[in-house]
Design an enzyme around this catalytic site. Structure first.
Site, PDB file in Angstrom:
ATOM      1  N   LYS A 173       0.698  -1.387  -0.161  1.00  0.00           N
ATOM      2  CA  LYS A 173       0.171  -0.208   0.153  1.00  0.00           C
ATOM      3  C   LYS A 173       0.746   1.369   0.423  1.00  0.00           C
ATOM      4  CE  LYS A 173      -1.450   2.956   2.093  1.00  0.00           C
ATOM      5  NZ  LYS A 173      -1.470   4.093   1.672  1.00  0.00           N
ATOM      6  N   GLU A 176      -0.108   8.090  -0.958  1.00  0.00           N
ATOM      7  CA  GLU A 176      -1.411   8.000  -2.561  1.00  0.00           C
ATOM      8  C   GLU A 176      -0.549   9.480  -2.971  1.00  0.00           C
ATOM      9  OE1 GLU A 176      -0.939   8.017   0.569  1.00  0.00           O
ATOM     10  OE2 GLU A 176      -3.456   9.063   1.763  1.00  0.00           O
ATOM     11  N   CYS A 281      13.905  10.677   5.789  1.00  0.00           N
ATOM     12  CA  CYS A 281      14.062  10.645   7.315  1.00  0.00           C
ATOM     13  C   CYS A 281      15.423  10.513   8.198  1.00  0.00           C
ATOM     14  CB  CYS A 281      12.924   9.349   8.033  1.00  0.00           C
ATOM     15  SG  CYS A 281      14.123   7.302   7.125  1.00  0.00           S
ATOM     16  N   GLU A 383       9.536  17.362  13.622  1.00  0.00           N
ATOM     17  CA  GLU A 383      10.176  17.569  12.131  1.00  0.00           C
ATOM     18  C   GLU A 383      10.075  17.872  11.422  1.00  0.00           C
ATOM     19  OE1 GLU A 383       9.365  14.000  10.440  1.00  0.00           O
ATOM     20  OE2 GLU A 383      10.788  13.152  10.316  1.00  0.00           O
TER      21      GLU A 383
HETATM   22  P1  NAD Z   1       2.380   9.537   6.727  1.00  0.00           P
HETATM   23  O1  NAD Z   1       2.743   9.217   7.611  1.00  0.00           O
HETATM   24  O2  NAD Z   1       1.982  10.417   6.740  1.00  0.00           O
HETATM   25  O3  NAD Z   1       2.321   8.140   5.472  1.00  0.00           O
HETATM   26  C1  NAD Z   1       3.251   6.586   5.480  1.00  0.00           C
HETATM   27  C2  NAD Z   1       1.621   6.416   4.918  1.00  0.00           C
HETATM   28  O4  NAD Z   1       0.905   6.387   5.943  1.00  0.00           O
HETATM   29  C3  NAD Z   1       1.394   6.286   3.705  1.00  0.00           C
HETATM   30  O5  NAD Z   1       0.916   5.079   3.069  1.00  0.00           O
HETATM   31  C4  NAD Z   1      -0.242   6.760   4.419  1.00  0.00           C
HETATM   32  O6  NAD Z   1      -1.175   6.132   3.049  1.00  0.00           O
HETATM   33  C5  NAD Z   1      -0.268   6.310   5.564  1.00  0.00           C
HETATM   34  N1  NAD Z   1      -1.256   6.735   6.022  1.00  0.00           N
HETATM   35  C6  NAD Z   1      -1.925   7.904   6.322  1.00  0.00           C
HETATM   36  N2  NAD Z   1      -2.383   8.383   7.469  1.00  0.00           N
HETATM   37  C7  NAD Z   1      -3.104   6.899   8.241  1.00  0.00           C
HETATM   38  C8  NAD Z   1      -3.542   7.449   9.083  1.00  0.00           C
HETATM   39  N3  NAD Z   1      -4.122   8.354   9.449  1.00  0.00           N
HETATM   40  N4  NAD Z   1      -4.191   6.133   9.116  1.00  0.00           N
HETATM   41  C9  NAD Z   1      -3.818   5.131   8.638  1.00  0.00           C
HETATM   42  N5  NAD Z   1      -2.463   5.246   7.290  1.00  0.00           N
HETATM   43  C10 NAD Z   1      -2.208   6.908   6.898  1.00  0.00           C
HETATM   44  O7  NAD Z   1       4.171   9.563   5.733  1.00  0.00           O
HETATM   45  P2  NAD Z   1       4.752  10.368   5.134  1.00  0.00           P
HETATM   46  O8  NAD Z   1       4.260  12.224   5.007  1.00  0.00           O
HETATM   47  O9  NAD Z   1       4.424   9.700   3.347  1.00  0.00           O
HETATM   48  O10 NAD Z   1       6.005   9.854   5.010  1.00  0.00           O
HETATM   49  C11 NAD Z   1       7.071  11.568   5.802  1.00  0.00           C
HETATM   50  C12 NAD Z   1       7.175  10.336   7.364  1.00  0.00           C
HETATM   51  O11 NAD Z   1       8.122   9.178   6.940  1.00  0.00           O
HETATM   52  C13 NAD Z   1       8.314  11.272   7.986  1.00  0.00           C
HETATM   53  O12 NAD Z   1       7.793  11.302   9.371  1.00  0.00           O
HETATM   54  C14 NAD Z   1       9.439  10.774   7.639  1.00  0.00           C
HETATM   55  O13 NAD Z   1      10.462  10.799   9.386  1.00  0.00           O
HETATM   56  C15 NAD Z   1       9.185   9.012   7.731  1.00  0.00           C
HETATM   57  N6  NAD Z   1       9.987   7.962   7.540  1.00  0.00           N
HETATM   58  C16 NAD Z   1      10.291   7.775   7.732  1.00  0.00           C
HETATM   59  C17 NAD Z   1      11.825   6.851   7.552  1.00  0.00           C
HETATM   60  C18 NAD Z   1      12.363   5.687   8.783  1.00  0.00           C
HETATM   61  O14 NAD Z   1      12.779   4.862   8.051  1.00  0.00           O
HETATM   62  N7  NAD Z   1      12.136   5.876  10.297  1.00  0.00           N
HETATM   63  C19 NAD Z   1      11.829   6.800   6.583  1.00  0.00           C
HETATM   64  C20 NAD Z   1      10.998   7.507   5.643  1.00  0.00           C
HETATM   65  C21 NAD Z   1      10.508   8.022   6.170  1.00  0.00           C
END
Ligand code: NAD
Length: 500
Positions: A173, A176, A281, A383
């Protein structure tokens, strides 16, 4: 308008939920396509396809699974330019940076080629009289991966390469925001010989994620994204009896010791702080110079470098970084910069008013540098995930170490120094999962495991490397005795094979 659906049972299928999300080109700010948001019924179809395909796939000998991975590596290399263009168009990062994103994922596929060796069990001959004992690493069944926008090639491959190589079927998944590359990866791995249904891509939002977390047909869930969602995913999936690992946000510090080569430290900070517009990240978002003189030298070295950064669309030449991913993200970053000013930090370089000529509707943000940031300010505790670097001046090495240790997040950290003792002490005592010594982004290579500490991760096992083989398999241990070793009569006491 281009419509992006799902990839289920070995082919692209349109969405049927009637719900869609816009996919932007962040450089122009225009909607270029819309992506279908799956309903629980569409997820059911993917789980059914995966379940049907999984047993046969797991029954293939491991060399055959490895050969699919080998051919997939070749196809990724062949399609590198096409994938990178597709990725940059939806993400906004430079094409070179997109190639790095794909390359780091490709290397996890290369690691997965070693699965015949990596998945081997253990054997103890003569564990008791006539008894042999052996363990096997068997796939979980159907696994799922939920990935963030910032690495739409690498992070899906972190997950599905080891999961599939070890005999699982998989449901991805993706984010989006940039869904095209994950679908293309699924097409390419099919071309490499993966049977239909082993890798499925279901696009969607919270509705699809929540359906994954409670689906009885899914045995393991891997998540990467922001900390609030990671914590929700971890708790919910665990409550439903699934194996789960969830990786969250970060605030990565880079300590600059007085003896560091200041030009090299400043160059490292520029790349790690502003590369990919800070949307990594493992980006360094906090510089911690030790001592006032070091801090003054560092800020003096950073300022002209930041002012000469080249910002632009991925289609332009010689661009250092592109726009951020969405207007909402841009608004959030600008809002945090305002908070930083209001809370008393010195905004040494102000990128808020940057406008890209010819791309006035793009989500561009200039680079910002804050000095004299304090540990209780929002720009330090939160962040930002944008091109904003904060300098927190520390009086001593212990104070610098304490800052990294006391922060909520513990993903990556770095120290720049020429002093081996300081570097060694830092690596031993810092409460962070990935440490760089004169390396600003210490992202481990595919054959080591990736993961932070504290609220940057929920769960035990890390991504790729040896941990990924453990995460996507479960151990079965067999104790075997043949008739010649079996004594007559019932045994009522706890079996003990060697006493004394
Ligand atoms: P996000 O948390 O908004 O989204 C991640 C995933 O979760 C997506 O597939 C999204 O569709 C889903 N999602 C979003 N809201 C949701 C909800 N309320 N309930 C269930 N699923 C939901 O993150 P993003 O903006 O796409 O990515 C950036 C974030 O990811 C930053 O915080 C970054 O630090 C983190 N990140 C962490 C790592 C790591 O390895 N620790 C690596 C890359 C990115």
């Amino acid at each position: 308008m281009n419509e992006i659906g799902h990839f289920i049972g070995g082919r692209k299928v349109p969405g049927t939920s009637g719900r869609f999300a816009d996919v932007f080109n962040p450089a122009t700010g225009e909607v270029e396509s819309r992506v279908a948001l799956a309903s629980p019924a569409e997820l059911d179809q993917a789980v059914a396809a995966a379940t049907e395909a999984q047993a046969d796939w797991a029954a293939q000998n491991p060399q055959r699974r490895a050969r699919v991975m080998m051919r997939f590596v070749a196809l990724l290399n062949e399609h590198m330019d096409e994938l990178a263009q597709m990725l940059s168009r939806e993400h906004g990062k430079t094409v070179e940076d997109s190639k790095g994103d794909i390359q780091r994922g490709l290397e996890v596929v290369e690691f997965a080629v070693g699965v015949p060796h990596l998945q081997k069990g253990e054997f103890s001959e003569g564990a008791g009289p006539g008894i042999d004992m052996y363990s096997m690493r068997q796939p979980l069944g159907v696994g799922a991966g939920i990935t963030p926008f910032n690495f739409p090639a690498m992070i899906p491959m972190w997950m599905f390469a080891p999961a599939i190589a070890t005999g699982n079927a998989f449901i991805l998944k993706p984010s989006e925001r940039d869904p095209s590359v994950p679908i293309r990866l699924a097409e390419l791995i099919m071309e490499a010989g993966l049977p239909a249904g082993v890798l499925n891509v279901v696009n969607g939002d919270k509705e699809a994620v929540d359906a994954i977390l409670s689906h009885p047909g899914i045995a393991g869930v891997s998540f990467v994204g922001s900390t609030p969602i990671a914590s929700h995913v971890y708790a919910t999936a665990a409550q439903h009896g699934k194996r789960v690992q969830a990786f969250g946000g970060a605030k990565n510090h880079m300590v600059v010791m007085p003896d560091a080569d200041m030009d090299k430290a400043a160059d490292a900070l520029i790349g790690a702080g502003y590369g990919s517009a800070g949307e990594r990240c493992m980006a360094v978002s906090v510089a911690v110079p030790v001592g006032e003189a070091t801090a003054d030298r560092l800020v003096d070295a950073l300022t002209p470098r930041i002012e000469s950064l080249q910002i632009g669309p991925y289609t332009a030449e010689n661009v250092d970084f592109g726009p951020v991913v969405t207007q909402a993200s841009l608004d959030k970053i600008r809002g945090l910069v305002e908070r930083g000013i209001a809370q008393g930090a010195d905004l040494v370089v102000d990128g808020r008013n940057f406008r890209m000529q010819g791309y006035e509707n793009g989500f561009f943000m200039g680079a910002c540098l804050f000095d004299r940031v304090k540990a209780d300010m929002d720009i330090y505790t939160q962040e930002i995930f944008g091109p904003v670097l904060s300098v927190v001046r520390a009086g001593t090495y212990e104070e610098a170490l304490g800052l990294a240790n006391d922060h909520e997040y513990g993903n990556g950290v770095a120290i720049f120094t020429r002093d081996g003792d300081a570097a060694r002490d830092f690596a031993a005592r810092v409460q962070v999962g990935m440490v760089g010594v004169n390396v600003p982004i210490p992202t481990p290579l595919a054959y080591h495991s990736f993961g932070g500490w504290k609220r940057s991760v929920f769960g035990d096992l890390n991504q790729h490397g040896p941990d990924s083989i453990k995460f996507w398999t479960r151990t079965k241990t067999v104790t075997a005795r043949w008739p010649s070793g079996i004594k007559d009569g019932a045994e009522f006491s706890m079996p003990v094979y060697h006493q004394g």
